[in-house]
Design a protein around this motif. Structure first.
Motif, PDB file in Angstrom:
ATOM      1  N   GLU A 162      27.909 -80.878  23.246  1.00 50.59           N
ATOM      2  CA  GLU A 162      28.902 -79.680  23.558  1.00 50.59           C
ATOM      3  C   GLU A 162      28.323 -78.305  23.614  1.00 50.59           C
ATOM      4  OE1 GLU A 162      31.896 -79.853  20.515  1.00 50.59           O
ATOM      5  OE2 GLU A 162      32.602 -81.761  21.323  1.00 50.59           O
ATOM      6  N   PRO A 163      28.501 -77.204  24.544  1.00 46.49           N
ATOM      7  CA  PRO A 163      28.125 -76.344  24.809  1.00 46.49           C
ATOM      8  C   PRO A 163      27.782 -75.397  23.462  1.00 46.49           C
ATOM      9  CG  PRO A 163      29.639 -76.522  26.579  1.00 46.49           C
ATOM     10  CD  PRO A 163      29.764 -77.552  25.496  1.00 46.49           C
ATOM     11  N   GLU A 164      28.549 -75.445  22.589  1.00 41.96           N
ATOM     12  CA  GLU A 164      28.578 -74.926  21.326  1.00 41.96           C
ATOM     13  C   GLU A 164      27.489 -75.251  20.566  1.00 41.96           C
ATOM     14  OE1 GLU A 164      30.917 -74.179  17.000  1.00 41.96           O
ATOM     15  OE2 GLU A 164      31.968 -75.137  18.499  1.00 41.96           O
ATOM     16  N   GLU A 165      27.297 -76.768  20.434  1.00 40.34           N
ATOM     17  CA  GLU A 165      26.004 -77.130  19.832  1.00 40.34           C
ATOM     18  C   GLU A 165      24.632 -76.730  20.544  1.00 40.34           C
ATOM     19  OE1 GLU A 165      28.981 -81.146  18.883  1.00 40.34           O
ATOM     20  OE2 GLU A 165      27.401 -81.121  20.416  1.00 40.34           O
ATOM     21  N   VAL A 166      24.779 -76.882  21.715  1.00 36.08           N
ATOM     22  CA  VAL A 166      23.445 -76.513  22.372  1.00 36.08           C
ATOM     23  C   VAL A 166      23.227 -74.934  22.064  1.00 36.08           C
ATOM     24  CG1 VAL A 166      22.540 -76.187  24.629  1.00 36.08           C
ATOM     25  CG2 VAL A 166      23.932 -78.217  24.223  1.00 36.08           C
ATOM     26  N   ALA A 167      24.101 -74.168  22.119  1.00 41.55           N
ATOM     27  CA  ALA A 167      23.867 -72.607  21.735  1.00 41.55           C
ATOM     28  C   ALA A 167      23.438 -72.502  20.233  1.00 41.55           C
ATOM     29  CB  ALA A 167      25.205 -71.964  22.096  1.00 41.55           C
ATOM     30  N   GLN A 168      23.949 -73.500  19.417  1.00 46.98           N
ATOM     31  CA  GLN A 168      23.333 -73.364  18.102  1.00 46.98           C
ATOM     32  C   GLN A 168      21.917 -73.812  17.793  1.00 46.98           C
ATOM     33  OE1 GLN A 168      24.681 -71.567  15.546  1.00 46.98           O
ATOM     34  NE2 GLN A 168      26.931 -71.273  16.414  1.00 46.98           N
ATOM     35  N   CYS A 169      21.424 -74.634  18.641  1.00 49.76           N
ATOM     36  CA  CYS A 169      20.054 -75.186  18.516  1.00 49.76           C
ATOM     37  C   CYS A 169      19.147 -74.420  19.231  1.00 49.76           C
ATOM     38  CB  CYS A 169      20.140 -76.785  18.663  1.00 49.76           C
ATOM     39  SG  CYS A 169      20.293 -77.822  17.352  1.00 49.76           S
ATOM     40  N   GLU A 170      19.686 -73.625  20.398  1.00 54.82           N
ATOM     41  CA  GLU A 170      18.568 -73.253  21.313  1.00 54.82           C
ATOM     42  C   GLU A 170      17.691 -72.334  20.659  1.00 54.82           C
ATOM     43  OE1 GLU A 170      16.819 -71.068  24.348  1.00 54.82           O
ATOM     44  OE2 GLU A 170      18.049 -70.094  23.000  1.00 54.82           O
ATOM     45  N   PRO A 171      18.033 -71.335  19.583  1.00 54.50           N
ATOM     46  CA  PRO A 171      16.908 -70.383  19.109  1.00 54.50           C
ATOM     47  C   PRO A 171      16.056 -71.404  18.460  1.00 54.50           C
ATOM     48  CG  PRO A 171      19.216 -69.710  18.639  1.00 54.50           C
ATOM     49  CD  PRO A 171      19.422 -70.984  19.358  1.00 54.50           C
ATOM     50  N   PHE A 172      16.226 -72.295  17.728  1.00 51.09           N
ATOM     51  CA  PHE A 172      15.274 -73.294  17.195  1.00 51.09           C
ATOM     52  C   PHE A 172      14.231 -73.786  18.286  1.00 51.09           C
ATOM     53  CE2 PHE A 172      18.682 -74.438  14.090  1.00 51.09           C
ATOM     54  CZ  PHE A 172      18.263 -73.558  13.098  1.00 51.09           C
ATOM     55  N   LEU A 173      14.800 -74.404  19.252  1.00 50.55           N
ATOM     56  CA  LEU A 173      13.597 -74.974  20.487  1.00 50.55           C
ATOM     57  C   LEU A 173      12.945 -73.732  21.102  1.00 50.55           C
ATOM     58  CD1 LEU A 173      12.842 -77.172  22.356  1.00 50.55           C
ATOM     59  CD2 LEU A 173      14.951 -76.512  23.768  1.00 50.55           C
ATOM     60  N   ARG A 174      13.487 -72.805  21.468  1.00 50.34           N
ATOM     61  CA  ARG A 174      12.745 -71.351  22.257  1.00 50.34           C
ATOM     62  C   ARG A 174      11.756 -70.877  21.026  1.00 50.34           C
ATOM     63  NH1 ARG A 174      13.583 -67.570  25.700  1.00 50.34           N
ATOM     64  NH2 ARG A 174      15.812 -68.701  26.450  1.00 50.34           N
ATOM     65  N   ARG A 175      11.749 -70.967  19.425  1.00 52.50           N
ATOM     66  CA  ARG A 175      10.859 -70.605  18.571  1.00 52.50           C
ATOM     67  C   ARG A 175       9.751 -71.958  18.746  1.00 52.50           C
ATOM     68  NH1 ARG A 175       7.707 -66.929  17.346  1.00 52.50           N
ATOM     69  NH2 ARG A 175       6.669 -67.198  14.902  1.00 52.50           N
ATOM     70  N   GLN A 176      10.217 -73.211  18.820  1.00 51.12           N
ATOM     71  CA  GLN A 176       8.943 -74.187  19.041  1.00 51.12           C
ATOM     72  C   GLN A 176       8.170 -73.876  20.100  1.00 51.12           C
ATOM     73  OE1 GLN A 176      12.085 -77.508  18.536  1.00 51.12           O
ATOM     74  NE2 GLN A 176      10.478 -78.442  17.122  1.00 51.12           N
ATOM     75  N   VAL A 177       8.900 -73.588  21.010  1.00 56.64           N
ATOM     76  CA  VAL A 177       8.074 -73.120  22.331  1.00 56.64           C
ATOM     77  C   VAL A 177       7.127 -71.838  22.116  1.00 56.64           C
ATOM     78  CG1 VAL A 177       7.944 -72.564  24.918  1.00 56.64           C
ATOM     79  CG2 VAL A 177       9.617 -74.173  23.869  1.00 56.64           C
TER      80      VAL A 177
END
Length: 250
Positions: free
Chosen positions: A162-177
């Motif tokens: 769901e969009p809300e779930e993706v939005a909550q996780c996105e900062p973690f993925l961005r930091r991994q990159v």
């Protein structure tokens, strides 16, 4: 009158009716038999336990300062995250796997049942296919590829994120990159592609050209689970891998 005249009157005695033998025997047996023993009492058993449903823990805001965390702090923050409802159904968070100096980063969609059980992305049949695909271009998840997902927790029943779930996780993925600084990203699957590229275009229209996420070139391809169901598209996925390798060689 007869009595007054001194005449005795003899009345006939009432006839004795003999009871049938079975009835008489039954009555005799009942009168002589001991009283029936009381039925044994059933042993008392404790009531069967009622299965308890897992108690949903309250949600909490995502940790602050994700953009400045190192690898250890970032992984610990993901493991403790309760920013969306996916935390109540997970067995393990799925942070990522691979060396912190990998040139190639693979980004998938979300953990499935096997990933949730093992805490590692891309396991099971889809993971085996991915490993074969990477080996075909001389790469390995343990030595030269870092693998992560857009979501770090499994959606119930492997439903779509769901969009809300993706939005909550996105900062973690961005930091991994940010920490990994890969030379190229392979985005696998529709939800991974549309999430990191912020688009609604299908994978088929996004293949064959270079995109960017967080300043890193992105090559779009199909998810291995999709390829297991659509074998003819394996040739297209191979072309995508060759395209990514050509960018690395350049």
């Amino acid at each position: 009158m007869l009595a007054e005249m001194g005449v005795r009157v003899f009345l006939p005695e009432a006839p004795v009716v003999a009871q049938p033998a079975p009835v008489a025997a039954a009555e005799a047996a009942m009168s002589s038999a001991p009283p029936p023993a009381a039925a044994p009492r059933a042993e008392a058993r404790p009531p069967a336990p009622v299965p308890q449903r897992p108690v949903a823990m309250p949600l909490a805001p995502r940790a602050t300062g994700v953009e400045s965390m190192d690898w250890a702090a970032l992984e610990a923050s993901v493991a403790a995250c309760r920013a969306c409802k996916l935390c109540n159904g997970r067995r393990n968070t799925v942070f990522g796997v691979g060396p912190a100096h990998a040139e190639v980063m693979v980004i998938g969609e979300a953990p499935g049942e096997n990933e949730d059980a093992q805490g590692e992305p891309f396991v099971g049949q889809a993971g085996k296919l991915l490993d074969n695909m990477l080996r075909a271009i001389g790469r390995d998840r343990r030595t030269s590829v870092y693998i992560a997902n857009v979501l770090k927790c499994r959606p119930p029943g492997n439903r779509n994120p769901e969009p809300e779930e993706v939005a909550q996780c996105e900062p973690f993925l961005r930091r991994q990159v940010d920490l990994l600084k890969p030379r190229i990203i392979l985005a696998m699957g529709r939800f991974a592609v549309q999430s990191i590229l912020q688009t609604t275009e299908p994978v088929g229209k996004l293949r064959g050209r270079v995109h960017h996420y967080n300043g890193v070139p992105v090559v779009v391809t199909y998810h291995p689970a999709y390829l297991l169901r659509n074998l003819p598209d394996k040739a297209k996925a191979w072309a995508d891998l060759c395209f990514a390798q050509s960018l690395l060689d350049a």
